[in-house]
Design a protein around this motif. Structure first.
Motif, short mmCIF file in Angstrom:
data_model
loop_
_atom_site.label_atom_id
_atom_site.label_comp_id
_atom_site.label_asym_id
_atom_site.label_seq_id
_atom_site.Cartn_x
_atom_site.Cartn_y
_atom_site.Cartn_z
N ALA A 191 -27.06 -35.03 15.25
CA ALA A 191 -25.90 -34.36 14.76
C ALA A 191 -25.58 -34.70 12.85
N MET B 107 -32.38 -27.11 16.81
CA MET B 107 -31.49 -27.50 17.89
C MET B 107 -30.17 -27.05 18.66
N ALA B 108 -30.05 -26.14 18.31
CA ALA B 108 -28.54 -25.28 19.15
C ALA B 108 -29.83 -24.14 19.97
N ALA C 61 -28.38 -32.40 11.78
CA ALA C 61 -27.40 -30.41 11.61
C ALA C 61 -27.23 -30.82 10.39
N ASN D 149 -19.97 -31.95 16.75
CA ASN D 149 -20.32 -30.94 17.94
C ASN D 149 -21.38 -29.95 18.60
N LEU D 150 -21.91 -30.26 19.07
CA LEU D 150 -23.19 -29.28 19.75
C LEU D 150 -22.60 -27.59 19.44
N ASP D 151 -22.04 -27.44 20.59
CA ASP D 151 -21.12 -26.46 21.16
C ASP D 151 -20.80 -25.26 19.67
N PHE E 154 -30.44 -32.59 19.57
CA PHE E 154 -29.59 -32.26 18.63
C PHE E 154 -29.23 -34.16 17.92
N LYS F 132 -23.45 -24.38 17.39
CA LYS F 132 -24.17 -23.22 17.91
C LYS F 132 -23.65 -22.32 17.76
#
Length: 150
Positions: free
Chosen positions: A59, A50-51, A62, A125-127, A57, A130
């Motif tokens: 959530a 995902m990253a 993850a 939050n994907l950022d 992505f 990452k």
């Protein structure tokens, strides 16, 4: 109960007793630590996909995988006891036993970064994921470079 939650519960239960007990044979310890690392890498790899944008992505996925990684990161260290460096199938370098304080520090760093990854994944939050994934992966690489044969 989801399969990964069940697996995490089983491993947490086993880890709290088996990992703190002496292993019957060095080969048993090796199997335990290899198994712990393998399962952790599977969950970590899902977050990594995902990253890195290889899969969309998700959530919830993850977070679920980060929870497993954070729990699993605590398990393998008890299985690096005396005699486990002599098992033929190990990729562990002698530096583990020659520099135990440095190895312990590396293990603790992985546990800390895995917990940071768990917290980041909880945000959705994907950022943040990452960034935490990258830090955790860097910790894995640094330990492998220093303490694991290729």
């Amino acid at each position: 109960m989801k399969r990964t939650h069940l697996l995490a519960l089983i491993l947490a239960t086993l880890g709290s007793t088996a990992a703190h007990a002496q292993f019957a044979k060095p080969e048993d310890a090796l199997k335990y630590r290899k198994g712990s690392f393998f399962v952790m890498s599977q969950h970590f790899g899902r977050i990594g996909a995902m990253a890195q944008g290889k899969v969309p992505f998700n959530a919830a996925a993850a977070q679920e995988n980060a929870e497993a990684v954070a729990m699993l990161a605590k398990l393998p260290w008890a299985a690096f006891g005396d005699g486990t460096d002599m098992v033929p199938e190990t990729k562990a370098k002698a530096a583990i036993w020659e520099q135990p304080a440095k190895f312990k520090e590396a293990a603790e760093k992985l546990v800390k970064e895995s917990e940071n990854l768990r917290v980041a994944a909880k945000t959705g939050n994907l950022d943040a994921v990452k960034k935490a994934f990258s830090a955790t992966a860097g910790t894995c690489k640094a330990c492998h470079d220093q303490f694991r044969d290729k």
